[in-house]
Design an enzyme around this catalytic site. Sequence first.
Site, short mmCIF file in Angstrom:
data_model
loop_
_atom_site.label_atom_id
_atom_site.label_comp_id
_atom_site.label_asym_id
_atom_site.label_seq_id
_atom_site.Cartn_x
_atom_site.Cartn_y
_atom_site.Cartn_z
N SER A 288 4.26 -0.33 -2.14
CA SER A 288 3.36 -1.47 -2.00
C SER A 288 2.69 -1.59 -0.63
CB SER A 288 4.12 -2.78 -2.30
OG SER A 288 5.15 -2.99 -1.35
N LYS A 333 6.32 -12.23 -0.25
CA LYS A 333 5.52 -11.54 0.76
C LYS A 333 4.54 -12.50 1.45
CE LYS A 333 6.07 -6.92 -1.12
NZ LYS A 333 5.46 -5.73 -1.73
#
Length: 393
Positions: A288, A333
């Site tokens: 990611s 996140k």
Amino acid sequence: MSETGHPPSSPSAVPGSVTPYADLAPADAPHLRDATDLKSWTRRIHAGRRRRRITAAAGAVAGLLTLTAVALPSPFIIESPGPTFNTIGEFEGEPVITVNGAETYPTDGNLDLTTVYVSGAPTGWTTFLDVMRSWVNPTASVIPQELVYPSGTTSEEVNAENSEAMATSQSWAVAAALENLGIDYRQTLFVAGFTEDSQASDLLQPEDQLITADGIEVTGIEGLKNRLNDSGGEPVDLGIVRDGQERTVEVPVYEGVQGEWLMGVFLDSDFEFPLDVAITLENVGGPSAGLMFALGIVDELTPGAMAGGQHFAGTGTIDPDGTVGEIGGIVQKVAGAQAGGAGHFLAPEGNCAELAGNVPEGIEVYSVATLEQARTVVETVGSGETPQLPTCG
């Protein structure tokens, strides 16, 4: 002279029989008529004490069992915000991204990649107490273990998969950055597998290297796509290398849902870049970080400070053609980025819906589908303007 019938009401009439238990007797205890009553009442008092002891013991056992239960490993995985790393900054005194073989330019600001702490088997363990705490924590997610890892997965397998995914994301980030900047590179394609209904499975084999399509050299996935779309539905002559020998195979194509022509073949790739890019970041795995690596490389190779001193963070997988893919742990996140001081966040378009009502104050989240869109956001905000792109949350 002694009397018959009721003894005196004072407990002293029967020395030592009642006085020790006076604190247990109710104020309206019945009058003791004879020795039989006294013995019966005494037995009841003893029984009451035994019941209290048993109740107390049962409560202690229940408490011990409860404490044991909450301390035992649970079948859940907990995701929580992890640290951030500036891709145009340093990690442990070394640049996160180092480019050799091309001119680079000074950068300014932050292009942070974001991470998620993952607690639980097979790489660790969580207790039921951890799970209960996480259920009431808005920045944590509790996920059944079987939804994340197949049964029997080992920690070694998870770590190896994460390391491989990180290495792949770095190579694809370099490719995407060079593609975005118009710098040529070579991508060598190999057959990795086939779709369920592919007619190519009888003609090609895993590890076959694709070198031409209808006589034109294959230098990357985009070039191969162009050749397939130019076929108009006719079979494509693929030049391949198998076991060190070149041969040509006629492969039929079929129309995809978006009108493109496909072979039904999964491809793997190697890259040959005209420059060397080293990424130094230990103990971080997974795919990611690709988007933020690609942005960092573009910034290094572009005159002027792209971020303009602003603090950006983001996440998303990256394909060599610049497509940004969705990821897991988006809520964690964004929370980690905000806690790390970021004022702007780049989120994959496919994750935007998950952020509805989950964006903390003080951070703007932009929805991006490509590296070019992400670059536009950074350059626009970095120059003091407002991007004309949708936001999340």
